[in-house]
Design an enzyme around this catalytic site. Structure first.
Site, PDB file in Angstrom:
ATOM      1  N   ASP A  79      21.842  93.069  21.528  1.00 45.29           N
ATOM      2  CA  ASP A  79      20.839  92.978  20.737  1.00 45.29           C
ATOM      3  C   ASP A  79      19.542  93.349  21.300  1.00 45.29           C
ATOM      4  O   ASP A  79      19.511  93.691  22.404  1.00 45.29           O
ATOM      5  CB  ASP A  79      20.767  91.412  20.032  1.00 45.29           C
ATOM      6  CG  ASP A  79      20.330  90.316  21.192  1.00 45.29           C
ATOM      7  OD1 ASP A  79      20.422  90.577  22.490  1.00 45.29           O
ATOM      8  OD2 ASP A  79      20.054  89.179  20.809  1.00 45.29           O
ATOM      9  N   LYS A 128      27.213  95.759  16.328  1.00 45.19           N
ATOM     10  CA  LYS A 128      26.754  94.663  17.007  1.00 45.19           C
ATOM     11  C   LYS A 128      27.603  93.292  16.311  1.00 45.19           C
ATOM     12  O   LYS A 128      28.057  92.516  17.081  1.00 45.19           O
ATOM     13  CB  LYS A 128      25.359  94.296  16.914  1.00 45.19           C
ATOM     14  CG  LYS A 128      24.923  93.060  17.731  1.00 45.19           C
ATOM     15  CD  LYS A 128      23.244  92.670  17.637  1.00 45.19           C
ATOM     16  CE  LYS A 128      23.161  92.031  16.236  1.00 45.19           C
ATOM     17  NZ  LYS A 128      21.755  91.345  16.017  1.00 45.19           N
TER      18      LYS A 128
END
Length: 243
Positions: free
Chosen positions: A169, A151
């Protein structure tokens, strides 16, 4: 001589007086098609033509540090801590000179600050020793840095280098499965799916649109469906209604 008492029959878990009612959840809808996806992103773009990251940063290095610090923390809390930190250390060299103890003091209000301070110093050292103090534009080089995962690397590639990645997320994961755009059980699979199906003209900013949409409208506990710009396109079966 004692006589055995008869054992009362067990109550059915479905009919016993103390049993909780079983609520059938509606089946998950199928993902929207290509034309609807196009319309969804067209509306998100119309509502926010130039979306920006909410983390405050000065350059690629401070962006990288801010995203590392944002794990299990809010952007607001990170911004409060990094404003004074970046004022004195906005390069890997300056961060190393500052040292782990002082970095820890700056970020003490952020969760997991001890581990994060170690990671910031360690990644700064690697950037200086292996990359001449520059943040690499390679996913492989980013993901070997301490505290950097898929991420974080995707955010840095997207925001700092203009790579059309979609860093998934909790907000984007929820939105993608809820609309649904792409249905999958893990963030990595959702990221791969979204990057494959989001129309090309919207792919660069899709990360920002989806995360802001999930943060402020399509919220976890009570989505604001009455003000949602794509409510008529969304297939989520448990929409909230206007009071």
């Amino acid at each position: 001589m004692r006589t055995r008492q008869p054992i009362p029959p067990k109550k059915s878990p479905r009919t016993g007086s103390s049993a909780k009612p079983i609520v059938a959840r509606p089946p998950s809808p199928s993902p929207v098609g290509a034309e609807v996806r196009e319309e969804i992103f067209a509306r998100l773009r119309a509502a926010d033509p130039e979306p920006k990251a909410e983390l405050v940063y000065r350059n690629a290095f401070t962006l990288l540090v801010a995203v590392v610090l944002s794990a299990q923390a809010t952007d607001k809390s990170v911004n409060l801590a990094t404003a004074p930190l970046f004022a004195v250390a906005d390069t890997p060299e300056k961060m190393l000179a500052l040292g782990e103890e002082r970095v820890r003091d700056f970020i003490r209000t952020i969760g997991l600050f001890n581990t994060k301070a170690k990671n910031v110093i360690a990644l700064s050292r690697i950037l200086v020793e292996r990359h001449g103090g520059a943040v690499p534009a390679s996913r492989e080089d980013l993901e070997v840095l301490p505290g950097v995962g898929t991420k974080t690397a995707s955010v840095v590639l997207n925001v700092a280098f203009g790579v059309p990645t979609i860093a998934v997320d909790t907000h984007i994961f929820r939105v993608s499965n809820r609309i649904p755009l792409f249905v999958a059980p893990t963030t990595d699979k959702v990221q791969a799916g979204l990057e494959a199906i989001v129309p090309e003209p919207y792919r660069l900013n899709a990360h920002h649109w989806l995360i802001l949409f999930g943060r402020y409208i399509c919220k976890a506990r009570k989505p604001d469906c009455p003000i949602c710009p794509i409510a008529d396109l969304c297939r989520y079966p448990m929409k909230t209604v206007a009071p």
